[in-house]
Structure formats: C-alpha cells, structure tokens
Design an enzyme around this catalytic site. Structure first.
Site, PDB file in Angstrom:
ATOM      1  N   GLU A  85     -17.516 -23.283 -32.578  1.00 54.06           N
ATOM      2  CA  GLU A  85     -17.364 -21.905 -32.097  1.00 54.06           C
ATOM      3  C   GLU A  85     -15.889 -21.531 -31.911  1.00 54.06           C
ATOM      4  O   GLU A  85     -15.166 -22.191 -31.161  1.00 54.06           O
ATOM      5  CB  GLU A  85     -18.121 -21.725 -30.775  1.00 54.06           C
ATOM      6  CG  GLU A  85     -18.125 -20.283 -30.303  1.00 54.06           C
ATOM      7  CD  GLU A  85     -18.961 -20.066 -29.044  1.00 54.06           C
ATOM      8  OE1 GLU A  85     -19.976 -20.752 -28.866  1.00 54.06           O
ATOM      9  OE2 GLU A  85     -18.573 -19.205 -28.246  1.00 54.06           O
ATOM     10  N   ASP A 296     -24.623 -38.433 -26.068  1.00 52.94           N
ATOM     11  CA  ASP A 296     -25.842 -37.713 -26.418  1.00 52.94           C
ATOM     12  C   ASP A 296     -25.840 -36.342 -25.736  1.00 52.94           C
ATOM     13  O   ASP A 296     -26.158 -36.223 -24.547  1.00 52.94           O
ATOM     14  CB  ASP A 296     -27.030 -38.578 -25.958  1.00 52.94           C
ATOM     15  CG  ASP A 296     -28.373 -37.953 -26.242  1.00 52.94           C
ATOM     16  OD1 ASP A 296     -28.422 -36.743 -26.539  1.00 52.94           O
ATOM     17  OD2 ASP A 296     -29.382 -38.664 -26.150  1.00 52.94           O
ATOM     18  N   HIS A 393     -12.054 -13.562 -28.496  1.00 52.92           N
ATOM     19  CA  HIS A 393     -13.073 -14.127 -29.375  1.00 52.92           C
ATOM     20  C   HIS A 393     -12.872 -13.645 -30.812  1.00 52.92           C
ATOM     21  O   HIS A 393     -12.885 -14.423 -31.757  1.00 52.92           O
ATOM     22  CB  HIS A 393     -14.453 -13.732 -28.861  1.00 52.92           C
ATOM     23  CG  HIS A 393     -15.566 -14.375 -29.623  1.00 52.92           C
ATOM     24  ND1 HIS A 393     -15.947 -15.670 -29.397  1.00 52.92           N
ATOM     25  CD2 HIS A 393     -16.341 -13.909 -30.621  1.00 52.92           C
ATOM     26  CE1 HIS A 393     -16.924 -15.973 -30.224  1.00 52.92           C
ATOM     27  NE2 HIS A 393     -17.181 -14.921 -30.979  1.00 52.92           N
TER      28      HIS A 393
END
Ligand code: MEV
Length: 438
Positions: A85, A296, A393
């Site tokens: 991202e 994990d 962003h």
C-alpha cells in the site's frame, strides 16, 4: 466447468502449469510467461520457495521497504516493512522523525504467555472429572517431558494446565486450558504437539480410571489446538511530549491539535465503524513488519482484533490523554511472534530483516512491531485531523497511476515534478499525461 483434477499435488511443476493454463486461460502462452517471469533464476532459491507451500507455481512479490530513524528505548532502528500500500512506509518514516525530536518511542513487553486448549466432551459427573483431572495432571505434565526438553533449556515450557468446565455454554463440553512460555519461538508447533500428547494421555488414563462408569471413561477429544487469542502476550508502546511541542501552525495551535487528536482516538474507542478503520491503519504498520520478519500475520490479525473487542464492543487499540500538560499516546496489543523457528532461519529476506533489526529476541521484536503500529496510527490521525488523508495518499499513489498508464521514465519524472505543486487526482494525472503525450 473446470474439470476436477485428481493427484494434482503429485504432478511436477510444469505439468501443474500445463493443467492450469489449458483449463483457465485463453492466452495460455501469455499466462505461462507471467508465471515464469517471477521464477528466481537461482534454482536452489526457487526450490526453497517452492517447498514453503504445496502446489507452488511461481512467486508473488511484495515490496521490501525500510522505515529509518526509529528511536525505541533510546536505540536507533531501521524497520523493515513488506507492504504494497502506497504511503504506509512514508507515513511510518515521518512519524519516526517526528517523535525522534520528542524523545522517541518507549516500549515494554507486559507478558508473554501463550495459550492452547484441548476441547473435549465428557458425559457424566463433573466432580468425578475434577478428581480424575487432579490425579492425572502430574502425568499430563510428565508426558511432554521429551517434547519440552529443548524449550526448557531455553527457559520456556508449559506453565499450567487447568480444567475448565464449559458445560454452561455447551452441554458436556470441557477444556484443558493450557498456558505456555515459548521464549523466542512463536511456538505453534510446540504447543500443538504438547496438546495432542495431553489429549492422548487424558483419553488413555480415563479408560483406566476405576471411579468412572463405562460411559464416563469414553472421553471424546474434539480437538487440540493453540489459541491465537493471547491477551496475556501483550506489549505496550508509547510516546509522550509536552502539549506545546505538538504541531503548532497558523491553522491549529498545539493545544487544539492535542485535543483534536485525542478526540479522534476517543471516537475510535467508542465507535466500532471508526475503530475498525483506525485499527486497520495500525495493522498496516504491524503486518508490514510481521511479514518482513517471517511471522504469521493472520495469527496477529485475529489476536489483535479479538483483543480490540475484549470489553464486549470493538474498540481502538491506541489511546491518548493529556495529564499535567503532557500528551501521552500509546498502543497495547497482543503479539505472539518469534525470532527463531518457522521462516526466520529459512527465508533469505527474513534473515536479512532480522539482521537489520540487530537480531532481536521475541520480546524486542514485539516492541518494534508495536512501535510500528503506533507510528502508523499517528501518521494516519495526524493526516486525518489536518490535511485529510488523500493528499499524502494520492501523492504516493501517483506512481501506481502512472504505471497503470505505462508511463515512460521521462513521463514519470515530468509528471511527478508537476504534482509537487498541484493536487493529485486520478483524472488530473490522466489529463497531464495526455497533455504531455500530445
Ligand atoms: C488506510 O490504509 C488506513 C487509514 O484509513 C487508517 C485510518 O483511517 O486511521 C488511513
């Protein structure tokens, strides 16, 4: 319909690819080529990756990035982050720098207990089961001696086994609720092996227990498995500073900034719709480090969200307050991670990431990961309460848009330059690209 395939896992890699492309793709050669493109030319390395999971046909890349300048407990770290991202790594790096000037992050592991459970059915007298359990408990503990030997040498092992009566929830349902210390290993395999041994011994000893009736002797093991909910494997990371040292601009005073920030956190504490997005942002930072260090992330995600809902309503994992003019902002999160075992000694990038962090032990890694989560949340809230999220962003997303349009290096350079002074929107990028190309 796609034909059912039998014995697929026994086929070699090329046969698997042949089956895949011929049954799923119109342009078989093109599909095949995509898979080949991501093969590693180093055959041994490729084989290592092939053997991580079954039916591996190729590799799936994630960026491996670093966020420098983190000060944690007065030590400087460069944090490895694996995430696709845009803007996550930039936000973390900015937060690191911001807090460097204000004393950096402190982090402390509160506890490291892991949990595993044997879920079983017992049809009979609970008091007899309790007597049986108390008598068999030392045998259960003894039964895992060989499994536990290495773990004990490292300072870990079984902490306790408790019999839990859950018949109030489900008829005839009981648990062996077991706690473990697994030191620097995440410990899933160790815990599950111990649990399966407990289940076996429990069942066997019940058959020999004279006080049980024939049906009481027939304990039915439903399942033996660790829990990824680890509310006692907790780390706290924190930053604090004088309110006057928070951002102070022509638009917002540091006091107003602190109050708005705390209000944003309070909204996430009280309002589940906001809390989920708030925590998602935290997990942007957490997962990126968890993945880069070979842990994990699904276990971490499940445990973190369960913890966020521990008081009966889904809430924020971070908190903030002002006391005596000091702004304090912290995260408390369960993180069952390991720095030995699993991928940590297998995956070359994971080994590199751990070396980058100066080969931390599990507790240090918990601290680093919690800091990454707090930094990420700080970056998000800071943007949300000031400029809005889209500005930063979209700036980071610009390259993705340009790549989607197959922009050349020169086009990218010119367009990036243009957007240093203009607001990035998808349509504006396309427009500028078209202008440039015409
Ligand atoms: C986006 O990946 C994460 C944010 O939505 C987090 C937040 O809203 O706090 C920006």
């Amino acid at each position: 319909m796609i034909p059912e395939v039998t014995g697929f896992s026994k086929l070699n890699k090329q046969q698997k690819i042949d089956w895949l492309v011929s049954n799923h793709f119109k342009h078989t050669k093109k599909a095949e080529q995509v898979l080949y493109t991501y093969w590693n030319t180093d055959k041994q390395l490729q084989q290592l990756h092939d053997e991580f999971a079954e039916n591996t046909l190729s590799n799936f890349y994630l960026p491996f990035s670093i966020a420098p300048n983190f000060t944690i407990n007065n030590k400087r770290y460069t944090i490895p982050m694996s995430i696709e991202e845009s803007s996550v790594v930039a936000a973390a790096s900015n937060a690191a720098k911001f807090w460097n000037k204000r004393g950096g992050f402190t982090a402390k592991v509160i506890d490291t207990q892991k949990i595993g459970q044997v879920h079983f059915s017992f049809i009979g007298d609970t008091t007899k089961l309790v007597t049986f359990f108390n008598s068999v408990k030392p045998k259960l503990i003894n039964s895992i001696q060989p499994i536990e030997a290495n773990m004990k040498k490292r300072g870990g092992g079984l902490l306790d086994i408790e019999l839990r009566n859950k018949t109030g929830d489900i008829p005839n349902y009981y648990q062996l609720h077991c706690t473990f210390e697994t030191v620097d290993a995440m410990g899933a395999n160790f815990i599950n092996t111990c649990l399966e041994k407990f289940a076996e011994v429990l069942q066997l000893k019940a058959l020999e227990w004279d006080a049980f009736t024939t049906s009481e002797k027939e304990i039915e093991i439903i399942m033996s498995i660790l829990s990824n909910y680890v509310p006692d494997c907790i780390v706290r990371a924190e930053v604090f500073c004088n309110v006057k040292d928070l951002p102070n601009t022509s638009e917002i005073s540091s006091k107003a900034y602190a109050e708005k920030f705390i209000r944003a956190v309070t909204i996430a504490e009280k309002e589940p719709f906001r809390a989920v997005t708030h925590n998602k942002g935290i997990m942007n930072g957490i997962d990126a480090v968890v993945i880069a260090t070979g842990n994990d992330f699904r276990a971490i995600e499940a445990g973190a969200h369960a913890y966020a809902a521990k008081n009966g309503s889904y809430s924020s994992l971070t908190h903030a307050y002002i006391k005596n003019n000091i702004f304090t902002y912290y995260i408390e999160i369960p993180l069952a991670v390991g720095t030995i075992g699993g991928l940590t000694s297998l995956h070359p990038m994971v080994k590199l990431a751990l070396e980058l962090l100066n080969k931390p032990n599990a507790k240090q890694l918990m601290e680093i990961i919690a800091v990454a989560g707090l930094a990420q949340n700080f970056g998000a809230i800071n943007s949300l309460i000031t400029t809005g999220i889209q500005k930063g962003h979209m700036k980071m997303h610009l390259l993705n848009i340009l790549n989607q349009c197959n922009a050349t290096a020169e086009e990218k350079q010119q367009i990036v330059q243009y957007f240093t002074k203009n607001t990035v929107t998808h349509s504006e990028v396309i427009k500028q690209l078209e202008l440039l190309r015409s």
